[in-house]
Write an enzyme that holds these catalytic residues in place. Structure first.
Site, mmCIF file in Angstrom:
data_model
loop_
_atom_site.group_PDB
_atom_site.id
_atom_site.type_symbol
_atom_site.label_atom_id
_atom_site.label_comp_id
_atom_site.label_asym_id
_atom_site.label_seq_id
_atom_site.Cartn_x
_atom_site.Cartn_y
_atom_site.Cartn_z
ATOM 1 N N SER A 284 0.827 -1.195 0.000
ATOM 2 C CA SER A 284 0.000 0.000 0.000
ATOM 3 C C SER A 284 0.877 1.267 0.000
ATOM 4 O O SER A 284 1.666 1.459 -0.909
ATOM 5 C CB SER A 284 -0.962 -0.036 1.192
ATOM 6 N N ASP B 95 -5.436 -3.396 -3.022
ATOM 7 C CA ASP B 95 -4.465 -3.078 -1.974
ATOM 8 C C ASP B 95 -3.991 -4.346 -1.256
ATOM 9 O O ASP B 95 -4.797 -5.144 -0.784
ATOM 10 C CB ASP B 95 -5.155 -2.140 -0.979
#
Length: 410
Positions: free
Chosen positions: A129, A274
């Site tokens: 991320s 993500d």
């Protein structure tokens, strides 16, 4: 209420139920078309762009990454002045966690670490991320500090996302925001020069790994960016950019990223989001015993938690969005804690030194909105001071329950 009154209310109730069903039906009809996902049984063998070692699955067959790590160390040995009889120097590994706008902490810490004169060269850099966006700059070293600082201190929310109408997004879309602005930032910094630089470091035996989640399979995927960069494939740069975008694609908030895949003469698409949907930080497979797998040498794992270890206090309203939002943030917080504990235990098992830096309870800057520029600059400066001093790294973990919850800033 009389029976007659209840009968009079029944049609209204039925109309409400029908309206809800209609809304759900519209949401289903609003699904965005895509190609089929590759058959699950073949997923582990498919490599995008035909690059043999483009990615790994740490939750099964860890020997694939182990083989890659051994080859990398072989390249390091071959590059030593004394040839294969020389001894490798101490090894340093860096793991960067997710954290959204809290990524400004890790960015500042790296810049301050450079200024201290003590920042090592890392043999392995991993990112999830926000950590994935930091990772290429961290991998390439101090020369990229100015770009790293720009990404995390010179942006405003409008530079990263475009918000959509909430009702329309829920009914007909795949996310509440459009990440086209973020992709433009990625395009500006992640260019052919960066790709060539990563390929050159890969040739020296260094590894850069970025995590996403294959949403069709519900499994984490770990992309071998150095191998992709060194492949010479004309689409390698585009793949790298999409991996970065996917690693930051928070499910529901940001659109997932599609990857075109070919298998047995058919075209498919994988849907990735993500990496934080599965874990907040990673280093190497738990099933890989580093103490037995690698030549004997001093090793240190440096973990940067782009977030806190203490729990931030908040009043939770009795409303569905407030309750689910607070529950989700709690889930992610303790997912990160579990990842840190896992890496700590594996490091102990494998004789690897452990160092952890994180946002302490004394940092109290207010955040007006997500990716608030003033907040990120304050956090960058805070992390920078941690990097300069070198005194905030911890080597042991305190019980999480001993950390007092901190109230919000006044």
């Amino acid at each position: 209420m009389t029976r007659t009154e209840s009968l009079r209310l029944a049609p209204a109730g039925r109309r409400l139920a029908l309206a809800i069903i209609g809304v759900l039906g519209l949401a289903g009809c609003g699904a965005i078309a895509r190609l089929d996902a590759p058959p699950g049984r073949a997923a582990e063998t498919i490599q995008p762009l035909g690059i043999e070692n483009a990615r790994f699955w740490f939750d099964s067959h860890p020997e694939a990454f182990l083989r890659e790590a051994r080859l990398a160390e072989g390249r390091q040995v071959a590059a030593l002045p004394g040839g294969r009889r020389a001894r490798l120097p101490a090894s340093h590994m860096l793991a960067l966690s997710g954290g959204g706008d809290n990524g400004a902490y890790g960015a500042g810490l790296l810049v301050g670490w450079t200024e201290s004169g003590r920042r090592p060269t890392f043999d392995l850099v991993t990112g999830i991320s926000a950590g994935a966006l930091i990772a290429p700059f961290a991998f390439l070293g101090p020369a990229y500090d100015p770009q790293l600082a720009e990404v995390f201190t010179e942006v405003a929310p409008r530079d990263l996302v475009l918000m959509r109408g909430r009702l329309r997004a829920v009914l007909f879309g795949e996310a509440l925001a459009d990440t086209a602005p973020l992709y433009r930032i990625i395009e500006r910094h992640v260019n052919e020069a960066m790709l060539s630089a990563i390929a050159a470091e890969y040739a020296k035996g260094r590894l850069l790994m970025i995590g996403t989640v294959n949403l069709d399979l519900g499994r984490p995927v770990f992309w071998n960016i150095g191998a992709i960069a060194a492949s010479g494939h004309p689409d390698a740069l585009g793949l790298f950019r999409r991996i970065l975008l996917a690693s930051a694609a928070i499910p529901g908030a940001f659109p997932p990223v599609l990857f075109d895949i070919q298998h047995e003469g058919r075209n498919y698409q994988e849907l990735h989001v993500d990496g934080g949907a599965s874990l907040q930080m990673f280093l190497y497979p738990v099933l890989q015993d580093g103490s037995a797998s690698f030549p004997r040498r001093e090793r240190t794992a440096w973990l940067v938690r782009n977030g806190r270890l203490d729990v931030e206090w908040a009043t939770t309203d009795r409303a569905i969005l407030s309750i689910t939002g607070r529950a989700a943030s709690t889930l992610l917080h303790y997912s990160a804690i579990n990842d840190i504990v896992r890496i700590h235990l594996v490091s102990q098992r494998d004789g690897v030194g452990f160092r952890l830096a994180y946002i302490g309870p004394e940092f109290r800057a207010a955040r007006a909105e997500p990716f608030d520029t003033a907040y990120m600059r304050a956090l960058f400066a805070y992390g920078r001071e941690h990097g300069r001093s070198g005194e905030r790294w911890i080597s042991t973990l305190r019980p999480i329950g001993s950390i007092e919850p901190v109230p919000p800033p006044r």
